[in-house]
Design a protein around this motif. Sequence first.
Motif, mmCIF file in Angstrom:
data_model
loop_
_atom_site.group_PDB
_atom_site.id
_atom_site.type_symbol
_atom_site.label_atom_id
_atom_site.label_comp_id
_atom_site.label_asym_id
_atom_site.label_seq_id
_atom_site.Cartn_x
_atom_site.Cartn_y
_atom_site.Cartn_z
ATOM 1 N N GLY B 163 1.048 -1.778 3.346
ATOM 2 C CA GLY B 163 2.237 -1.350 2.603
ATOM 3 C C GLY B 163 2.811 -2.388 1.659
ATOM 4 N N ALA B 164 2.289 -3.619 1.719
ATOM 5 C CA ALA B 164 2.891 -4.692 0.910
ATOM 6 C C ALA B 164 2.661 -4.466 -0.580
ATOM 7 C CB ALA B 164 2.338 -6.038 1.346
ATOM 8 N N ARG B 165 1.510 -3.946 -0.914
ATOM 9 C CA ARG B 165 1.201 -3.758 -2.338
ATOM 10 C C ARG B 165 2.234 -2.843 -3.000
ATOM 11 N NH1 ARG B 165 -4.226 -4.570 -4.377
ATOM 12 N NH2 ARG B 165 -4.678 -4.973 -2.199
ATOM 13 N N GLU B 166 2.595 -1.790 -2.309
ATOM 14 C CA GLU B 166 3.587 -0.863 -2.866
ATOM 15 C C GLU B 166 4.943 -1.551 -3.004
ATOM 16 O OE1 GLU B 166 1.588 -0.247 -0.317
ATOM 17 O OE2 GLU B 166 0.224 1.248 -1.174
ATOM 18 N N GLN B 167 5.251 -2.393 -2.026
ATOM 19 C CA GLN B 167 6.527 -3.116 -2.100
ATOM 20 C C GLN B 167 6.540 -4.098 -3.261
ATOM 21 O OE1 GLN B 167 6.870 -4.828 1.781
ATOM 22 N NE2 GLN B 167 6.772 -2.823 2.750
ATOM 23 N N ILE B 168 5.416 -4.739 -3.494
ATOM 24 C CA ILE B 168 5.335 -5.686 -4.612
ATOM 25 C C ILE B 168 5.545 -4.939 -5.926
ATOM 26 C CG2 ILE B 168 3.775 -7.201 -5.888
ATOM 27 C CD1 ILE B 168 2.460 -7.833 -3.119
ATOM 28 N N VAL B 169 4.884 -3.819 -6.067
ATOM 29 C CA VAL B 169 5.028 -3.023 -7.300
ATOM 30 C C VAL B 169 6.487 -2.636 -7.510
ATOM 31 C CG1 VAL B 169 4.465 -0.805 -8.363
ATOM 32 C CG2 VAL B 169 2.670 -2.165 -7.274
ATOM 33 N N ALA B 170 7.140 -2.245 -6.405
ATOM 34 C CA ALA B 170 8.524 -1.778 -6.531
ATOM 35 C C ALA B 170 9.495 -2.919 -6.812
ATOM 36 C CB ALA B 170 8.926 -1.050 -5.240
ATOM 37 N N LYS B 171 9.271 -4.054 -6.210
ATOM 38 C CA LYS B 171 10.296 -5.106 -6.233
ATOM 39 C C LYS B 171 10.068 -6.194 -7.282
ATOM 40 C CE LYS B 171 12.183 -3.339 -2.458
ATOM 41 N NZ LYS B 171 13.483 -2.663 -2.493
ATOM 42 N N VAL B 172 8.801 -6.481 -7.580
ATOM 43 C CA VAL B 172 8.490 -7.704 -8.339
ATOM 44 C C VAL B 172 8.240 -7.405 -9.812
ATOM 45 C CG1 VAL B 172 6.878 -9.643 -8.516
ATOM 46 C CG2 VAL B 172 7.523 -8.765 -6.257
ATOM 47 N N GLN B 173 8.959 -8.148 -10.664
ATOM 48 C CA GLN B 173 8.718 -8.006 -12.101
ATOM 49 C C GLN B 173 7.374 -8.616 -12.473
ATOM 50 O OE1 GLN B 173 11.943 -9.794 -14.345
ATOM 51 N NE2 GLN B 173 13.477 -8.953 -12.973
ATOM 52 N N HIS B 174 7.175 -9.843 -12.062
ATOM 53 C CA HIS B 174 5.924 -10.523 -12.392
ATOM 54 C C HIS B 174 5.703 -11.716 -11.464
ATOM 55 C CE1 HIS B 174 8.993 -12.175 -15.340
ATOM 56 N NE2 HIS B 174 8.759 -13.188 -14.549
ATOM 57 N N LEU B 175 4.467 -12.139 -11.433
ATOM 58 C CA LEU B 175 4.075 -13.337 -10.675
ATOM 59 C C LEU B 175 3.756 -14.435 -11.681
ATOM 60 C CD1 LEU B 175 2.882 -14.977 -8.225
ATOM 61 C CD2 LEU B 175 0.749 -13.708 -8.602
#
Lengths: 445, 364
Positions: B163-175
């Motif tokens: 489930g982390a990938r979906e959370q990253i997409v939702a929360k993170v602008q960029h790395l």
Amino acid sequence: MSNPWKFLPRRAFLRGLGTAVALPFLDAMQPALAASAKPPVRLAFLYVPNGIDMANWNVATDGPLGELPRVLAPLSALRGDMLQLGNLTHNSGRALLDGPGDHARCSGSYLTGIQVRKSTVDIASSISCDQIVAARVGVATRFASLELGMDDVRQAGDCDSGYSCAYTNNLAWRSATQPLPPILNPRLLFERLFGSGPALSPEQVARRARDRRSILDFVVSDARSLQVALGPTDVRKLDEYLTSIREVEHQLAKAEASDGAVEPGMDKPYGTPPDFADHFKLMTDMISVAFAADLTRVVTFLVTREGTQRAYREIGIPDGHHPLSHHKNNPELMEKVTRINEYHTAQLAGWLGRLKATTEGDGNLLDNSLIVYGSGISDGNRHLHDDLPTLVFGRGGGAVRSGRRITYRRETPMANLHLTLMDRMGVRVDNFGDASGRLDLASLS
Amino acid sequence: MAAAALPASDGAEPRPPVGVVFDGDLATRPDAVLAVALLNGLSAKGEARRISLSVSGPSLAAARLADVLAEFYPTLPAGAGYLTVGMPDGAVSRDDAPALAQALAAKAPDGAPLFESRVERLIDTADNATLIRNMLLAQHDGNAVVVLAGAATGLARLLGMHGAREQIVAKVQHLVVAVGAFPSGGADVSIATDVAAARRLFAEWPTPIVAVGSEVGEAVRYPGAKLTEGLAWSGAHPVAAACRALGATSRDVPSAALAAVLHAVHPDARELRLSEPGNIGVLDDGRTRFVPSAAGRHRYLVVDPAQRGRLLSSYMSLVSAQPAPRPVRRPPPMAAAGAPAAAGAPAAAAATPAVPATPAGGKP
């Protein structure tokens, strides 16, 4: 004359006049079990709310358990059967972006490992780990699982800052929207375990109970017939088992007789012992019988609910548990919380001691169980969801090394324990809740 | 510079400044240590929040430093406890980073420790992937950025969490990753330490990635001689002590990690510009290769030579900033009116931590 009990199956019953009482695990069943002669492993979760006095809970060092802190002291005789796990965390109990409601959130996430939806009507959780296990191992037992409680079963309304009572009043969830309400009434539980008639109201059940003899009277003929065919060890086991059922019936009768002697205004369901310890003993004794007879292998027991206002007059504490837990470091209030915590572990110790005294196979019933006791809040005053108070009793049939404290790394998800316990129950799933992996229940950190 | 906070949607309460996850090699990279100080400088201006601090390699000395820095630059309200620091799983040597460990063990003339850390053992830290996952969940959608200045071990593990990938997409602008050399260059120790993790990160991270190569760090070196001068306002400044232990005060320090934090919070800062899009690959020896592609999700930063002085000035100003004021604890809203036996919110004096806070002195 042929012996009808010659090949005793694992799921055998004493029968008579519309009654069927399941038999416990007997040596005579082992030939029939062939290669799988090991007794089954049982899984139970006991939940206590509003956090714990952690200063009197955590053992100071990892490794073998020595002298136990105050709240655990009642469990001293069971330290060899106990694991204390440190640093387990329920991130989904935290506010995150959902504001107040820690009690409901942590209760709803305790066995599901997910953040429940904040709503009083449109509830959404997830299947709980006990139900994942029940769906697999429950096919072998009369009841896939049992859900018990002692406090409150309201399923509607707002129990915590916009969270449905469904979150605070249930531990087990069959699906995201289907909680499994606990049975609070001991008579109803008894009838569920041993009765075979149509569903009756508590009052009808109690009336019927008063009018008739022990349930064992109906199966006495079958029992005598069986005893003739059993070896001395099995005869003793069967006698202990039937005695335990009789004892439960006596406790029930006592509780029902007390209905006229309850303080006015006391909120006590019919047939429920007014004393916490009596109620707890009755419920847990029935869990013991259910485990011994393999009526079920999965139990959740919501001892009391998050946010409960329950007072403990039995031990001289007239204040509600939840208000006390927000003690603001007032020593007097903190002492009362500690005493409630101790009182709970004392009742737990009584039950576990009885499980340990029940022989089964080469060991005892506790050896063949995994019993988790804990809460979704550590510090009830501050509503913290890390380093959750967590004990695991029993050896899971040899799968767990007990008698020690293991501290995991901070933020280790509680769902890692759930995954691990599911493994021990023979149910392998890839992901669960917010688990990041599995726990090593044997090694020291 | 652009405002870092996202506007409130549908008239709701304004969002807080962008949350920054920082995962870096505090055991060997002075620029990573300085980047934590720079992030504090941005926080002091109300332009960012440090939401997670973790070290990218298994080093207890580095974890101790991270804990000291987290305490020196606090991000939680007074009395709200502290945020656990993260560290990847792995064998931890008792004598890793000895110079750093010695610096952190320094004592005042009266014998009192100059730097107190709650990290003594592995169990005093969190798995950095789990910590970052948990912290991201507490952020508004699109209001977080992630900065990596070290091995990708933890972030790669995060990608593998359910489930982390979906959370990253939702929360993170960029790395933003301060590793490698672009468009090509020599091997990078941070990448060579865990090549598989770096490969996975560039291949699978679901948001845009901006790489800050060694050439950016070399373009603007932080003058070591000025370092302690800027931090002299504190008699026991952990950044100064750490940089001294890492040999950074006797030389000019490449500044890739500082550029990474600055760009993460202010992606439109004019001192730094972005390359064309493309894809970054990782070679076996730890070198990186950038291949332009219109459909690529990777870019690298380029320093405008005319802006070097301005950039250095920004770095020095931000790094030397005093700790940002602690956020003010707001009393929790009242429990739902009329709720039967409502559990309600905790007492105002013990507001519910929205993030994974640990009470002060909360060791078992």
